[in-house]
Scaffold this active site. Structure first.
Site, PDB file in Angstrom:
ATOM      1  N   GLU A   1      -5.151   3.072   7.135  1.00  0.00           N
ATOM      2  CA  GLU A   1      -5.061   2.906   5.678  1.00  0.00           C
ATOM      3  C   GLU A   1      -5.901   4.011   5.024  1.00  0.00           C
ATOM      4  OE1 GLU A   1      -4.948  -1.046   3.853  1.00  0.00           O
ATOM      5  OE2 GLU A   1      -6.257  -0.279   2.276  1.00  0.00           O
TER       6      GLU A   1
ATOM      7  N   ARG B   1       0.830  -1.231   0.000  1.00  0.00           N
ATOM      8  CA  ARG B   1       0.000   0.000   0.000  1.00  0.00           C
ATOM      9  C   ARG B   1       0.858   1.272   0.000  1.00  0.00           C
ATOM     10  NH1 ARG B   1      -2.087  -3.491  -1.403  1.00  0.00           N
ATOM     11  NH2 ARG B   1      -3.763  -4.704  -0.522  1.00  0.00           N
TER      12      ARG B   1
ATOM     13  N   SER C   1     -10.725  -1.044   3.857  1.00  0.00           N
ATOM     14  CA  SER C   1     -10.101  -1.388   5.147  1.00  0.00           C
ATOM     15  C   SER C   1      -9.695  -0.113   5.866  1.00  0.00           C
ATOM     16  CB  SER C   1      -8.841  -2.227   4.919  1.00  0.00           C
ATOM     17  OG  SER C   1      -9.169  -3.380   4.202  1.00  0.00           O
TER      18      SER C   1
END
Ligand SMILES: Cc1cc2nc3c(=O)[nH]c(=O)nc-3n(C[C@H](O)[C@H](O)[C@H](O)COP(=O)(O)OP(=O)(O)OC[C@H]3O[C@@H](n4cnc5c(N)ncnc54)[C@H](O)[C@@H]3O)c2cc1C
Length: 302
Positions: free
Chosen positions: A295, A174, A225
């Site tokens: 996130e 990510r 998420s």
């Protein structure tokens, strides 16, 4: 003194919205107003707006489909550039696809599937656009953007158009180079795919979509998420074990379907979501000693 409304001198009026609620541009449907939101349809639009902002010292925020964003309740000062489906031309050359940053990732995965090109099956249910996907190194079901990206074309702070090769993206989980250069605007990208039987590709995508539908709270607005996956732990499992499924603050609730997601039950404010995120972090740290990292990106005026 220059008025921000002069922006219509550099981009067509129809592409500009003033005092635009960001709840209309985020998948969690939360967020105060942006002073100005522009939806460019060409590279020139983007450059003209960036130039206008630079010359007049107006802050710029770039967004894609807003599927990883939580905009604070006070909104965003300055100009928001939304790189969306209005800027999503593409061309396919053999096993390569060159695509503008506003192309939806699910749409792109279907387009290439129909050409018998494999590599983007993982992206068929990630509700972002290519620019957001590259910056986040979006991934799922064993695949991620870094597996298929060849290079990215972007505009830097001096309004130069540059090309970044795969190796210089510093991709990891990510993460990409663009996370450390938030002012750079991704305008297009090249992906390299492999030939495969269409039926096989379709099967893989159907499997991924069915799994998402079963596990994720897609029936409620959310931003994916909430936290990054910490080494050796599953966020959803920890929150579940704490008995927090269904726990809510205001209109924000920990999904009963997947504890790693926060859903907007209808009237959630950004403050509700942020308070819930902090509450979870605190509980998880106390029980597991794990410091959860967001996130979801929280942006806007504090
Ligand atoms: C239901 C659901 C499921 C999801 N599943 C997944 C999943 O499986 N895997 C996964 O990785 N993610 C998942 N996500 C999160 C999200 O879809 C991805 O992170 C996606 O890549 C974000 O893209 P976006 O266009 O929505 O970006 P945004 O949320 O609009 O922006 C994200 C970041 O990218 C930046 N950005 C956007 N466009 C540009 C551009 N053109 N140039 C420079 N910077 C830009 C923004 O400034 C921001 O910092 C999910 C989200 C939801 C709501």
């Amino acid at each position: 003194m220059l008025n921000i409304s002069n922006i219509v001198d550099v981009i067509d009026n129809s592409k500009v919205k003033f005092n635009e609620p960001m709840s209309n541009h985020t998948t969690i449907k939360v967020g105060g107003k942006a002073d100005v939101l522009v939806v460019p349809t060409t590279k020139e639009d983007i450059i003209n707006v960036l130039k206008f902002a630079k010359e007049n010292s107006i802050p710029v925020t770039v967004i894609g489909n807003g599927s990883k964003l939580l905009v604070r309740d006070k909104g965003i000062r300055g100009i928001v550039i939304k790189i969306s489906s209005k800027f999503s031309d593409y061309k396919i050359e053999e096993n390569k696809v060159i695509v503008c940053a506003g192309m939806s990732m699910p749409k792109l995965s279907r387009i290439v599937m129909k050409e018998g090109l494999s590599g983007l099956e993982f992206a068929c249910g990630i509700p972002g656009v290519v620019g957001g996907g590259i910056r986040m190194n979006a991934g799922a079901y064993g695949g991620e953007i870094s597996d298929v990206l060849v290079n990215t074309t972007y505009i830097d702070d001096n309004l130069n158009i540059k090309i970044l090769d795969h190796k210089d993206h510093n991709f990891s989980y990510r993460y990409s180079y663009f996370k450390d250069h938030p002012s750079f605007v991704i305008i297009s990208a090249e992906f390299k795919l492999v030939k495969k039987d269409i039926v096989e590709i379709q099967k893989e995508m159907d499997k991924n979509s069915a799994s998402r539908k079963e596990k994720q709270p897609l029936e409620f607005p959310n931003a994916g998420s909430t936290f990054k996956r910490p080494e050796g732990f599953f966020v959803g499992t920890m929150i579940d074990e704490l008995g927090l499924k269904g726990y809510s603050i205001g209109g924000a609730e920990i999904s009963t379907k997947h504890a790693g997601f926060i859903i907007n039950k209808g009237q959630a404010t950004a403050d509700d979501v942020i308070s819930l995120m902090e509450y979870i972090k605190d509980k998880v740290f106390k029980k597991y000693g794990v410091k959860l990292e967001n996130e979801i990106e929280v942006i806007g005026e504090e």
